[in-house]
Enzyme design. Structure first.
Site, PDB file in Angstrom:
ATOM      1  N   ASN A   9     -16.784   6.870  17.190  1.00 39.87           N
ATOM      2  CA  ASN A   9     -17.093   8.200  16.658  1.00 39.87           C
ATOM      3  C   ASN A   9     -15.816   9.020  16.747  1.00 39.87           C
ATOM      4  O   ASN A   9     -15.424   9.446  17.834  1.00 39.87           O
ATOM      5  CB  ASN A   9     -18.221   8.822  17.498  1.00 39.87           C
ATOM      6  N   LYS A  11     -15.235  11.909  15.683  1.00 39.26           N
ATOM      7  CA  LYS A  11     -15.509  13.359  15.803  1.00 39.26           C
ATOM      8  C   LYS A  11     -14.611  14.126  14.835  1.00 39.26           C
ATOM      9  O   LYS A  11     -14.323  13.630  13.750  1.00 39.26           O
ATOM     10  CB  LYS A  11     -15.356  13.799  17.270  1.00 39.26           C
ATOM     11  N   HIS A  96     -26.349  13.603  17.697  1.00 38.86           N
ATOM     12  CA  HIS A  96     -25.320  13.605  18.750  1.00 38.86           C
ATOM     13  C   HIS A  96     -25.447  14.876  19.593  1.00 38.86           C
ATOM     14  O   HIS A  96     -25.774  15.949  19.066  1.00 38.86           O
ATOM     15  CB  HIS A  96     -23.925  13.515  18.118  1.00 38.86           C
ATOM     16  N   GLU A  98     -23.320  16.838  20.695  1.00 39.22           N
ATOM     17  CA  GLU A  98     -22.486  17.965  20.234  1.00 39.22           C
ATOM     18  C   GLU A  98     -23.153  18.699  19.076  1.00 39.22           C
ATOM     19  O   GLU A  98     -22.986  19.915  18.928  1.00 39.22           O
ATOM     20  CB  GLU A  98     -21.084  17.450  19.860  1.00 39.22           C
ATOM     21  N   GLU A 168     -26.214   8.589  25.543  1.00 39.71           N
ATOM     22  CA  GLU A 168     -24.975   9.268  25.906  1.00 39.71           C
ATOM     23  C   GLU A 168     -25.290  10.405  26.871  1.00 39.71           C
ATOM     24  O   GLU A 168     -25.672  11.506  26.439  1.00 39.71           O
ATOM     25  CB  GLU A 168     -24.304   9.841  24.652  1.00 39.71           C
ATOM     26  N   GLY A 174     -16.514  12.694  27.166  1.00 40.14           N
ATOM     27  CA  GLY A 174     -15.203  13.332  27.186  1.00 40.14           C
ATOM     28  C   GLY A 174     -14.759  13.811  28.553  1.00 40.14           C
ATOM     29  O   GLY A 174     -13.809  14.584  28.666  1.00 40.14           O
ATOM     30  N   SER A 214     -17.216   8.254  27.816  1.00 41.39           N
ATOM     31  CA  SER A 214     -15.997   7.823  28.521  1.00 41.39           C
ATOM     32  C   SER A 214     -15.877   6.305  28.635  1.00 41.39           C
ATOM     33  O   SER A 214     -15.415   5.798  29.657  1.00 41.39           O
ATOM     34  CB  SER A 214     -15.898   8.500  29.899  1.00 41.39           C
TER      35      SER A 214
HETATM   36  P1  13P Z   1     -16.062   9.930  24.748  1.00 43.69           P
HETATM   37  O1  13P Z   1     -15.927   8.422  24.600  1.00 43.69           O
HETATM   38  O2  13P Z   1     -14.845  10.662  24.323  1.00 43.69           O
HETATM   39  O3  13P Z   1     -16.575  10.302  26.095  1.00 43.69           O
HETATM   40  O4  13P Z   1     -17.202  10.372  23.693  1.00 43.69           O
HETATM   41  C1  13P Z   1     -18.411   9.725  23.681  1.00 43.69           C
HETATM   42  C2  13P Z   1     -19.168  10.186  22.497  1.00 43.69           C
HETATM   43  O5  13P Z   1     -19.605  11.314  22.419  1.00 43.69           O
HETATM   44  C3  13P Z   1     -19.360   9.215  21.397  1.00 43.69           C
HETATM   45  O6  13P Z   1     -20.275   9.690  20.466  1.00 43.69           O
END
Ligand code: 13P
Length: 260
Positions: A9, A11, A96, A98, A168, A174, A214
Site C-alpha cells: 500500500n 499510500k 483502511h 486512515e 491492521e 507506521g 510495520s
Molecule cells: P506500515 O507498514 O507503514 O506500518 O503501514 C501499514 C499499512 O497501513 C498498510 O496498509
C-alpha cells in the site's frame, strides 16, 4: 497452507517517475517467485495506469487504495470501481484505518464499497483493526466483531473467494511497533472463527488474512509463519523495492518449505 499474499500500500507517496521505477523493480525482483506467492501493488490513483503498464506481462497485480460505491455521477473528487477496472485494477483496499480515521469513513459506507467491488468482480482487501485504547482496555474483539459484522453485511458466501481480510492494528501502523506473534496469531484466529460463525468453517478456512503494521524484511518471516497469518499488507517498506522484495522473498521461502 493458504497461498501467501503480499500487497504494497503505497499510500499518498511516489511521483510518476518513482512509481514506475518502483513497479519495474518489483517486477524484476519477483521473477520466478509469483509462482509461489501472490504479489500486488496499490499506487495512488494518478499512477495506476502507468504502473499497470509497468506490470504488463508480469504476474504482479494492481490494486487501488479506495473507491466510491456508486458507478458514476456527481461525486466530485471520487473514483468508481469501473474506473479502476478500466485501468487494470484487480484489487481494491477498502476500509483502511486512515480512511476511517482521517476521512470519516463509516462502516456502512465501507460495506457499500465492499458490495460494489464484488458486484463488479473486483477483489477486496478489507481492513479491520483496533486502536491502542481498544487493545489496552480489552475491547479488541468487540471492535473487530463490529467492523466485520457491519463491513461484511449482505456479503454472500459465494463472494468470499474475492475477499481478503487485512488485520491492521492501528497502533502498529507506521510506528515501528508490530503485534507480537501471540497477538497477531490470536487476533487472526479470532477473525477466522468469527468468519466461520458468520459463514461456514470451510469458507473461513479458505479466506486469507493478511497482517499489516510495520512489516519489514526482518520481522516478515516470523509473522508470515504463523498458522493464521496468510500474507502482509505493507506500507512504508513497500516504497523501497529491496525491502518489499525482502518481505516477498521471506514469503516465498515459507511457501517452498511448506511444499517440501
Ligand atoms: P506500515 O507498514 O507503514 O506500518 O503501514 C501499514 C499499512 O497501513 C498498510 O496498509
Amino acid at each position: 497452507m493458504r497461498r501467501l499474499f503480499v500487497a504494497g500500500n503505497w499510500k499518498m507517496n511516489t511521483t510518476l517517475a518513482s512509481a514506475q521505477k518502483l513497479a519495474g523493480e518489483v517486477v524484476v525482483g519477483v521473477a520466478g517467485i509469483t509462482e509461489l506467492v501472490d504479489v500486488a501493488v496499490c499506487p495512488p490513483f494518478p499512477h495506476l495506469l502507468p504502473v499497470s503498464q509497468s506490470l504488463a506481462n508480469s504476474r504482479v497485480m494492481l490494486g487501488a487504495q479506495n473507491a466510491h460505491f456508486e458507478n458514476a455521477g456527481a461525486y466530485t473528487g471520487e473514483v468508481s470501481i469501473d474506473m479502476l477496472v478500466d485501468v487494470g485494477c484487480r484489487w481494491v483496499i477498502i476500509g483502511h484505518s486512515e480512511r476511517r480515521q482521517f476521512f470519516g469513513e463509516t462502516d456502512s459506507q465501507i460495506n457499500l464499497k465492499v458490495l460494489a467491488a464484488f458486484q463488479r468482480n473486483v477483489d477486496v482487501i478489507f481492513c479491520v483493526g483496533e486502536a491502542l485504547d481498544d487493545r489496552n482496555s480489552g475491547r479488541t474483539e468487540s471492535v473487530l466483531s463490529s467492523q466485520l459484522k457491519l463491513g461484511l453485511a449482505n456479503v454472500r458466501i459465494e463472494q468470499l473467494e474475492k475477499l481478503v481480510i487485512a488485520y491492521e492494528p492501528v497502533w502498529a501502523i507506521g510506528t515501528g511497533v508490530t503485534a507480537s506473534p501471540e497477538q497477531a496469531e490470536g487476533t487472526h484466529r479470532f477473525i477466522r472463527d468469527w468468519l466461520a460463525a458468520r459463514f461456514d468453517r470451510v469458507s473461513a478456512d479458505a479466506i486469507r488474512i493478511q497482517y499489516g503494521g510495520s512489516v519489514k524484511p526482518d520481522n516478515a518471516k516470523q509473522l508470515l509463519s504463523l498458522p493464521n497469518v496468510d500474507g502482509a499488507l505493507v506500507g512504508g517498506a513497500s516504497l523501497m523495492s529491496n525491502q518489499f522484495l525482502g518481505i516477498i522473498h521471506a514469503a516465498a521461502d515459507l511457501a517452498r518449505l511448506s511444499g517440501e
